[in-house]
Design a protein around this motif. Structure first.
Motif, mmCIF file in Angstrom:
data_model
loop_
_atom_site.group_PDB
_atom_site.id
_atom_site.type_symbol
_atom_site.label_atom_id
_atom_site.label_comp_id
_atom_site.label_asym_id
_atom_site.label_seq_id
_atom_site.Cartn_x
_atom_site.Cartn_y
_atom_site.Cartn_z
ATOM 1 N N CYS A 21 0.849 -1.198 0.000
ATOM 2 C CA CYS A 21 0.000 0.000 0.000
ATOM 3 C C CYS A 21 0.880 1.242 0.000
ATOM 4 O O CYS A 21 2.070 1.183 0.333
ATOM 5 N N THR B 157 -2.714 8.481 6.698
ATOM 6 C CA THR B 157 -3.054 7.512 5.660
ATOM 7 C C THR B 157 -2.282 6.209 5.829
ATOM 8 O O THR B 157 -2.839 5.123 5.656
ATOM 9 N N THR C 34 -3.960 4.376 8.632
ATOM 10 C CA THR C 34 -5.264 3.864 8.206
ATOM 11 C C THR C 34 -5.109 2.661 7.288
ATOM 12 O O THR C 34 -5.834 1.663 7.419
ATOM 13 N N ASN C 35 -4.174 2.742 6.348
ATOM 14 C CA ASN C 35 -3.908 1.610 5.458
ATOM 15 C C ASN C 35 -3.630 0.340 6.251
ATOM 16 O O ASN C 35 -4.203 -0.726 5.987
ATOM 17 N N VAL D 176 -6.825 -0.857 8.491
ATOM 18 C CA VAL D 176 -7.904 -1.467 7.710
ATOM 19 C C VAL D 176 -7.473 -2.818 7.166
ATOM 20 O O VAL D 176 -8.241 -3.786 7.195
ATOM 21 N N TRP D 177 -6.224 -2.903 6.686
ATOM 22 C CA TRP D 177 -5.706 -4.201 6.218
ATOM 23 C C TRP D 177 -5.715 -5.223 7.354
ATOM 24 O O TRP D 177 -6.144 -6.375 7.171
ATOM 25 N N TRP E 154 -8.509 1.317 2.068
ATOM 26 C CA TRP E 154 -7.069 1.473 2.161
ATOM 27 C C TRP E 154 -6.483 1.430 0.762
ATOM 28 O O TRP E 154 -7.102 0.954 -0.186
ATOM 29 N N ASN E 155 -5.275 1.953 0.615
ATOM 30 C CA ASN E 155 -4.716 2.215 -0.706
ATOM 31 C C ASN E 155 -3.782 1.085 -1.140
ATOM 32 O O ASN E 155 -2.559 1.200 -1.114
#
Length: 340
Positions: free
Chosen positions: A101, A318, A321-322, A325-326, A334-335
């Motif tokens: 990510c 970010t 958060t990535n 959430v993962w 998430w990215n």
């Protein structure tokens, strides 16, 4: 987080000196180890990731060898604490089931503004003027320093600005130049035949030939390595300036120095280098910038175009958060980088 122990995932950051710690919420159970700096040798990186479920890197390379070994241990996610993820071997990640990510558009606003700052620094010869004022008595002796400089700079209204890399960053730079009344050319991909140029784009070779300013905002990839080299520089106008705020390696540094020495182009500025951190011993650009003939015509900054409060906060939030959430098994929010 059922796949982890009661302490949650173990997160290891490899280069904590670059920016502050990711901002994890107090409800997220995890353990965190941060190394201020990690040398880029594979064995050290593997050793530091021995117990990691998650690796955080900004610029430390994570090679195929590192991924192959760490995937057999506990590594499941590589969180890039930046926009670019060229330091991670994505092919190996796909092969070994490691997710990746990043932080898209983390610092586009800051980098776009830095590109403009570098442009004005070289076009208006700001660094050269500064050094003349503080290091010489020429102003007092001559009454004016205008004669010190070759030619007379144009204003933004007269500039033709070519943007190579028309993503969010490139478009931000383009909009700033439009607001300054410059003409803007958005480059088509170099591999695209001129006859197939998309609406709103200009063929790559035309951008090189017609622009008085070239801004590099394209990601580093095998197709963009040495994208600007001897041939491309020879197509540019002798009064053109080249600005690189993307990645080192996109511009052939040796070819650029030769073009500046031979006055094939007027000036250049870069925030990025092939080898970083850059010093005289590993950078032809730093060596060249110290030469009297190139002072003020080659302006360098230390890969800090991204550095702004908004960028730092977005990176912290970010990245955290990535990972959260993962870890909770989320498929969205998430990215994740596409490994295809």
């Amino acid at each position: 987080m059922s796949s982890f122990s009661h302490t949650g995932p173990h997160i290891v950051r490899l280069d904590g000196h670059i920016s502050p710690v990711p901002h994890f919420p107090p409800t997220f159970t995890h353990t965190y180890t941060s190394y201020d700096r990690t040398p880029p040798d594979t064995q050290t990186i593997i050793s530091r990731l021995a117990d990691a479920n998650v690796a955080i890197t900004t610029r430390v390379p994570i090679s195929a060898e590192t991924i192959a070994i760490c995937a057999k241990r506990k590594l499941k996610l590589i969180a890039v604490h930046a926009i670019g993820y060229d330091m991670v071997d994505l092919k190996a990640c796909k092969e070994h089931g490691i997710k990746v990510c990043n932080v898209p558009a983390a610092s586009n606003e800051a980098v776009a503004e830095h590109a403009i700052a570098l442009f004005f620094a070289v076009r208006r010869r700001v660094v050269d003027m500064h050094n003349l004022v503080i290091n010489t008595n020429e102003w007092a002796e001559k009454g004016s320093l205008a004669s010190h400089f070759d030619g007379v700079p144009v204003t933004c209204r007269q500039e033709v600005v070519g943007i190579i890399g028309v993503g969010e960053l490139g478009n931000r730079v383009a909009n700033i130049f439009r607001s300054l009344n410059s003409t803007v050319l958005l480059s088509e991909r170099p591999s695209c035949p001129p006859a197939s140029t998309r609406p709103g784009r200009t063929p790559f070779v035309t951008v090189l030939a017609e622009s008085t300013v070239i801004i590099i905002t394209v990601p580093l990839a095998p197709t963009t390595l040495n994208l600007i080299s001897t041939t491309e520089l020879s197509l540019m106008k002798p009064d053109a300036v080249l600005i690189n705020v993307a990645r080192g390696g996109i511009v052939d540094e040796v070819a650029l120095v030769k073009a500046l020495w031979n006055r094939k182009i007027a000036a250049a500025a870069t925030d990025v280098f092939v080898e970083e951190p850059a010093v005289s011993e590993n950078s032809v650009l730093i060596k060249a910038a110290k030469e009297d003939a190139l002072k003020g015509r080659l302006v360098l900054s230390p890969h800090l175009a991204w550095f702004a409060r908004s960028s730092v906060e977005k990176l912290r939030v970010t990245t955290a958060t990535n990972i959260e959430v993962w870890a909770r098994g989320g498929d969205e929010g998430w990215n994740m980088v596409d490994l295809e």
